[in-house]
Design a protein around this motif. Structure first.
Motif, PDB file in Angstrom:
ATOM      1  N   SER A   1       1.203  -1.121  -0.334  1.00  0.00           N
ATOM      2  CA  SER A   1       0.657  -0.113   0.262  1.00  0.00           C
ATOM      3  C   SER A   1       0.566   1.363   0.282  1.00  0.00           C
ATOM      4  N   SER A   2       0.792   1.887  -1.040  1.00  0.00           N
ATOM      5  CA  SER A   2       1.570   3.168  -1.093  1.00  0.00           C
ATOM      6  C   SER A   2       0.988   4.683   0.361  1.00  0.00           C
ATOM      7  N   LEU A   3      -0.549   4.274   0.633  1.00  0.00           N
ATOM      8  CA  LEU A   3      -1.067   4.706   1.611  1.00  0.00           C
ATOM      9  C   LEU A   3       0.048   4.522   2.837  1.00  0.00           C
ATOM     10  N   SER A   4      -0.191   3.122   3.173  1.00  0.00           N
ATOM     11  CA  SER A   4       1.491   3.202   4.619  1.00  0.00           C
ATOM     12  C   SER A   4       2.012   3.327   4.139  1.00  0.00           C
ATOM     13  N   GLN A   5       2.567   3.163   2.986  1.00  0.00           N
ATOM     14  CA  GLN A   5       4.344   3.158   2.904  1.00  0.00           C
ATOM     15  C   GLN A   5       4.726   4.826   2.543  1.00  0.00           C
ATOM     16  N   TRP A   6       4.106   6.278   2.493  1.00  0.00           N
ATOM     17  CA  TRP A   6       3.658   7.335   3.266  1.00  0.00           C
ATOM     18  C   TRP A   6       3.757   7.747   4.661  1.00  0.00           C
ATOM     19  N   ALA A   7       3.011   6.671   5.161  1.00  0.00           N
ATOM     20  CA  ALA A   7       2.548   6.680   6.521  1.00  0.00           C
ATOM     21  C   ALA A   7       4.073   6.551   7.683  1.00  0.00           C
ATOM     22  N   LEU A   8       4.375   4.783   6.796  1.00  0.00           N
ATOM     23  CA  LEU A   8       5.224   5.319   7.628  1.00  0.00           C
ATOM     24  C   LEU A   8       6.914   6.337   7.786  1.00  0.00           C
ATOM     25  N   THR A   9       7.044   6.673   6.465  1.00  0.00           N
ATOM     26  CA  THR A   9       8.263   7.470   5.980  1.00  0.00           C
ATOM     27  C   THR A   9       8.079   8.414   6.806  1.00  0.00           C
ATOM     28  N   GLU A  10       6.729   9.134   6.784  1.00  0.00           N
ATOM     29  CA  GLU A  10       6.246  10.573   7.273  1.00  0.00           C
ATOM     30  C   GLU A  10       6.537  10.290   9.959  1.00  0.00           C
ATOM     31  N   TRP A  11       6.087   8.498   9.600  1.00  0.00           N
ATOM     32  CA  TRP A  11       6.689   8.274  11.446  1.00  0.00           C
ATOM     33  C   TRP A  11       7.348   8.513  11.389  1.00  0.00           C
ATOM     34  N   ILE A  12       8.985   8.049  10.365  1.00  0.00           N
ATOM     35  CA  ILE A  12      10.198   7.656  10.793  1.00  0.00           C
ATOM     36  C   ILE A  12      10.978   9.162  10.560  1.00  0.00           C
ATOM     37  N   GLU A  13      10.649  10.159   9.757  1.00  0.00           N
ATOM     38  CA  GLU A  13      11.382  11.049   9.452  1.00  0.00           C
ATOM     39  C   GLU A  13      10.735  12.196  10.298  1.00  0.00           C
ATOM     40  N   SER A  14       9.860  12.040  10.764  1.00  0.00           N
ATOM     41  CA  SER A  14       9.570  12.660  11.437  1.00  0.00           C
ATOM     42  C   SER A  14      10.132  12.642  13.326  1.00  0.00           C
ATOM     43  N   GLY A  15      10.236  11.573  13.434  1.00  0.00           N
ATOM     44  CA  GLY A  15      10.843  11.622  14.822  1.00  0.00           C
ATOM     45  C   GLY A  15       9.503  10.701  16.377  1.00  0.00           C
ATOM     46  N   LEU A  16       8.564  10.712  15.072  1.00  0.00           N
ATOM     47  CA  LEU A  16       7.685  10.498  16.083  1.00  0.00           C
ATOM     48  C   LEU A  16       7.954   8.649  16.480  1.00  0.00           C
ATOM     49  N   TYR A  17       8.411   8.310  15.469  1.00  0.00           N
ATOM     50  CA  TYR A  17       8.513   7.304  15.092  1.00  0.00           C
ATOM     51  C   TYR A  17       9.583   6.194  16.889  1.00  0.00           C
ATOM     52  N   GLU A  18      10.573   6.719  17.020  1.00  0.00           N
ATOM     53  CA  GLU A  18      11.219   7.300  18.349  1.00  0.00           C
ATOM     54  C   GLU A  18      10.914   7.207  19.485  1.00  0.00           C
ATOM     55  N   GLU A  19      10.280   8.018  19.145  1.00  0.00           N
ATOM     56  CA  GLU A  19       9.713   8.672  20.492  1.00  0.00           C
ATOM     57  C   GLU A  19       7.702   7.941  21.039  1.00  0.00           C
ATOM     58  N   HIS A  20       7.772   7.319  19.808  1.00  0.00           N
ATOM     59  CA  HIS A  20       6.771   6.209  20.309  1.00  0.00           C
ATOM     60  C   HIS A  20       6.925   5.416  20.806  1.00  0.00           C
ATOM     61  N   LEU A  21       8.112   4.310  20.274  1.00  0.00           N
ATOM     62  CA  LEU A  21       8.747   3.587  20.820  1.00  0.00           C
ATOM     63  C   LEU A  21       9.472   3.898  21.904  1.00  0.00           C
ATOM     64  N   LYS A  22       9.943   4.897  22.597  1.00  0.00           N
ATOM     65  CA  LYS A  22      10.751   5.092  23.757  1.00  0.00           C
ATOM     66  C   LYS A  22       8.971   5.109  25.081  1.00  0.00           C
ATOM     67  N   SER A  23       8.057   5.989  24.557  1.00  0.00           N
ATOM     68  CA  SER A  23       7.328   4.920  25.544  1.00  0.00           C
ATOM     69  C   SER A  23       6.786   3.350  25.971  1.00  0.00           C
ATOM     70  N   PHE A  24       6.404   2.950  24.545  1.00  0.00           N
ATOM     71  CA  PHE A  24       5.826   1.334  24.033  1.00  0.00           C
ATOM     72  C   PHE A  24       6.355   0.742  24.709  1.00  0.00           C
ATOM     73  N   ARG A  25       7.981   0.892  24.838  1.00  0.00           N
ATOM     74  CA  ARG A  25       8.963   0.072  25.735  1.00  0.00           C
ATOM     75  C   ARG A  25       8.794  -0.006  27.655  1.00  0.00           C
ATOM     76  N   THR A  26       7.957   1.114  28.159  1.00  0.00           N
ATOM     77  CA  THR A  26       8.052   1.406  29.756  1.00  0.00           C
ATOM     78  C   THR A  26       6.415   0.853  29.467  1.00  0.00           C
ATOM     79  N   GLN A  27       6.034   0.576  28.883  1.00  0.00           N
ATOM     80  CA  GLN A  27       5.056   0.503  28.870  1.00  0.00           C
ATOM     81  C   GLN A  27       5.057  -1.252  29.021  1.00  0.00           C
ATOM     82  N   LEU A  28       5.908  -2.229  28.022  1.00  0.00           N
ATOM     83  CA  LEU A  28       6.132  -3.210  27.803  1.00  0.00           C
ATOM     84  C   LEU A  28       6.355  -3.808  28.925  1.00  0.00           C
ATOM     85  N   ILE A  29       6.780  -3.423  29.379  1.00  0.00           N
ATOM     86  CA  ILE A  29       8.077  -3.454  30.363  1.00  0.00           C
ATOM     87  C   ILE A  29       7.088  -3.303  31.759  1.00  0.00           C
TER      88      ILE A  29
END
Lengths: 488, 488
Positions: A367-395
């Motif tokens: 899906s191009s829509l999914s590919q654009w969305a993930l590009t934006e997630w990574i480039e905006s830094g939101l992906y890293e930001e999300h991972l930080k809080s996700f890790r804490t919640q998983l622990i």
């Protein structure tokens, strides 16, 4: 090849109370029409009387009346308590021609049907009120809803059209990934990356693009790929490789099973599914050395890497791979959203191009829509930001589940303490059939994944996932599960 | 099986002018490193000197210097004018182990490589400045950008998570489709609909789920599926069915090729790809009758239906199907956005469930993001609104292209006037090799799809698409193409 047709039919319909026709007559008409049209086939079963009455929102007596009429018409047969089967679709002269023999088509198709347990799990997961103790997904509560809103808001200014994309996938995404993967000490160019619709599709592509019937695929024992037919359905053979606490043991691979240029090793070295184990650095180097000297290529599935708890896991095998031995699989299905259906394969250019060529031939790309969305997630830094809080919640979730295991399972089972990922591999002390336990648990509205899904032998394991169910459900579910086990 | 490895390597890199190392030395180091790591393989070709100089942004003399050194190291070989080939990757003791024999893996993989012409088209489509006269996509100018913005804005309030979806696909989308398809006089319930990642995937699923090696797939002559390996790669045989102006001629099907319960007919009855023809109502009924009495199931691919110009096309075969004979395929790839990668299959429940089970095993379902987006498109009414304006624009484009054909091709070719869809099937009067024409056109930066992609025999046809290129490009491209043909 024995793929069974699905047996119980679905009702998406209710009789109309404003209609002058009696309810039972409406039901008879509806069922005969659906059968005569070939929507439902001979051999399929009707739901039980109780379920029918519930689904159609009528009295049980109405159902009995309708079924009697269908029976007298010769359309259905059987014990009305449970097993009413469609037996005829040619009662009317209007419909004298038979439908194609779909049953035969289905039963002889190439690809194997999912294991019945997996099919049951796939469906039960969408039932209401079921407690899912094993689901390998993130809880909807953990979904970064606000961030996704931001990301979607950015797409219109980036994606000026949603047309087909080049064979390897969206260049912007491949560039973003090439850059992101540097944080894992991977040095791969955008031309070495293929975007796929999740890691499972990568395995499917590998099996039809670079393997052949009778190829050997070495896999960890246990391994989640055993629950799939992705290799088997194209005629490949899976061979077990034992694991210890440091991961798979390469020198236990039976060299006589390595056929030249037809074999491959599949491994999840980091936060392994289902055991939760992580391969040590030394073992990684040993696996690479062994595979290199035996010319055995490696598929490294690294879907769980980013979900570490206290310390970073060792870098991927691919980071130590100086000879193009490793096809590296990544995905955001475990770290962000499986519904994006985006993963990637990184490896030698010609292999990646070959996989991309076959992907174009099977679904024209992700899906191009999914590919654009993930590009934006990574480039905006939101992906890293999300991972930080996700890790804490998983622990927190892991610790929560461990405390309940201590409370209810101390005398029933033993388990590992995972350092990342989703899973606890619970070993029951008692010799209980985990398949039987699966059924008993379903009766109590609890869904578990028994260990035999991941292993070709019966075993006393369950995969417990702390990622999905709500904390309340985890607490209630584990308590109830321990009670079921005790009752055996 | 002879799948060739891709030959020309890609450079995603440029030498660093601030680096003290001479540019040619940097190039040598980069190339040796990529080869030694196994990213590039023995047998692959380097680009030409001219292309290398352009890509790396250095003088040609620098390239000659670098290639000479690589040659003296024994790493490359050949005529520097064009065919420089990687010949060695073991020059250094550091890298004494060979990479796996990927070449052999690639060459013996099950699925066939795309036809070289298709591979070339897939790549050339992403070159700049190329005029695409045949591309079966909507022009980026026609993409409903503002509407898509509205739709994406609605998703966050609907999709509370993007987790895996049930085997048949998002229920909300299946309900919306079940309702939408009523406008085509189709009566299918949500349980009879499977969401797929585009129609091509539906064919892939059919081939591995309900057909088997040596099954016969009857197809129109010509047919766009001939440009694919979707049936061949799983061992099925395609058999031609001739067409006239009313569509495929069922009584021309050779009955002796219908093997019991293993054969199927694939047809695009409405705005056929590549001929643009639409099957008449009478022919539809004849096809159904013939297939019913010969127990031959039908795959009806209806991707172009909504793109009618002056009048609605006859309703689908499926609308007349009273015995479950037809698997109906739909898609928004032609009508809205191929990048969503969403299509659907509607048919008898057990068949749809079987396809869904196999879809789960190959990619765990289509993108949830795309599925939510399409649900919102349909339910909001924006999809219908878009179709109205899209149809008008397509008619204008068709008329525009027809006027240029009249101007430049009147004495060179004949053609049909399509009543919908994307394509004009241009028949050249002269006996020119259209494969040769393909190459000559590429030299002039024009991309065409020669008729032999859609037919197993040489023929004098080209598929012209008025949907993709800009009006300027269509005008320039058609004029230039006519000049090339005249020059032959």
């Amino acid at each position: 090849m024995g793929n069974k047709i699905s047996t119980v039919i679905n009702f998406d319909w209710k009789p109309d109370r404003k209609n002058q026709l009696p309810l039972s007559k409406q039901i008879v008409n509806y069922i005969t029409e659906r059968i005569s049209r070939g929507d439902w086939l001979i051999g399929q079963k009707l739901p039980s009387q109780r379920d029918l009455a519930k689904t159609l929102n009528v009295n049980r007596s109405t159902i009995i009346e309708a079924l009697s009429e269908l029976n007298s018409l010769g359309i259905i047969e059987g014990n009305f308590g449970g097993g009413t089967t469609i037996t005829n679709n040619t009662w009317s002269l209007l419909f004298s021609a038979a439908t194609p023999n779909w049953k035969s088509y289905i039963e002889s198709g190439i690809h194997k049907a999912n294991f019945p347990t997996i099919q049951a799990i796939n469906k039960l997961e969408f039932e209401e009120n079921i407690i899912r103790l094993s689901t390998g997904e993130m809880s909807p509560d953990l979904f970064p809803h606000e961030m996704m809103k931001k990301v979607l808001g950015k797409i219109p200014s980036r994606a000026f059209s949603l047309n087909y994309i080049e064979p390897l996938g969206l260049l912007e995404l491949r560039k973003a990934l090439s850059n992101y993967l540097k944080s894992f000490e991977l040095d791969v160019t955008p031309s070495q990356i293929l975007i796929v619709s999740g890691s499972l599709q990568a395995l499917q592509l590998v099996s039809i693009s670079i393997l052949r019937p009778n190829s050997t695929v070495f896999i960890e024992e246990p391994s989640y790929v055993k629950s799939l037919h992705v290799f088997e359905s194209t005629g490949m053979q899976m061979k077990d490789v034992p694991m210890d606490e440091n991961g798979l043991i390469p020198w236990m691979i039976n060299k006589s099973n390595i056929k030249n240029d037809t074999s491959i090793l599949y491994t999840i070295p980091t936060f392994h599914n289902p055991t939760g184990l992580t391969m040590s650095l030394n073992r990684r180097l040993e696996v690479l050395r062994w595979c290199k000297s035996n010319q055995l290529p490696i598929i490294e599935d690294d879907a769980y890497r980013e979900l570490w708890f206290d310390e970073l896991p060792p870098v991927p095998l691919k980071a130590h791979d100086s000879t193009g031995n490793v096809l590296y699989l990544g995905s955001v299905s475990k770290s962000l959203a499986p519904g994006l259906r985006i993963g990637w394969v990184a490896g030698p250019e010609p292999v990646v191009e070959r996989l991309g060529d076959i992907k174009m031939q099977t679904d024209y790309g992700a899906s191009s829509l999914s590919q654009w969305a993930l590009t934006e997630w990574i480039e905006s830094g939101l992906y890293e930001e999300h991972l930080k809080s996700f890790r804490t919640q998983l622990i927190n979730r892991r610790n929560f589940v461990l405390s309940f295991l201590d409370q209810y399972f101390a005398d029933l089972a033993s388990w590992n303490v995972p350092k990342g990922g989703y899973y606890i591999w619970l070993k029951l002390n008692l010799s209980i059939s985990t398949e039987k336990l699966f059924e008993l648990a379903i009766n109590e509205n609890i869904l578990i994944n028994p260990g035999n899904l991941y292993s070709f032998t019966k075993n006393p394991y369950l995969r417990i996932s702390y990622s999905y169910a709500s904390l309340d459900d985890l607490a209630v579910g584990l308590k109830r599960l321990s009670e079921i086990i005790r009752s055996l």
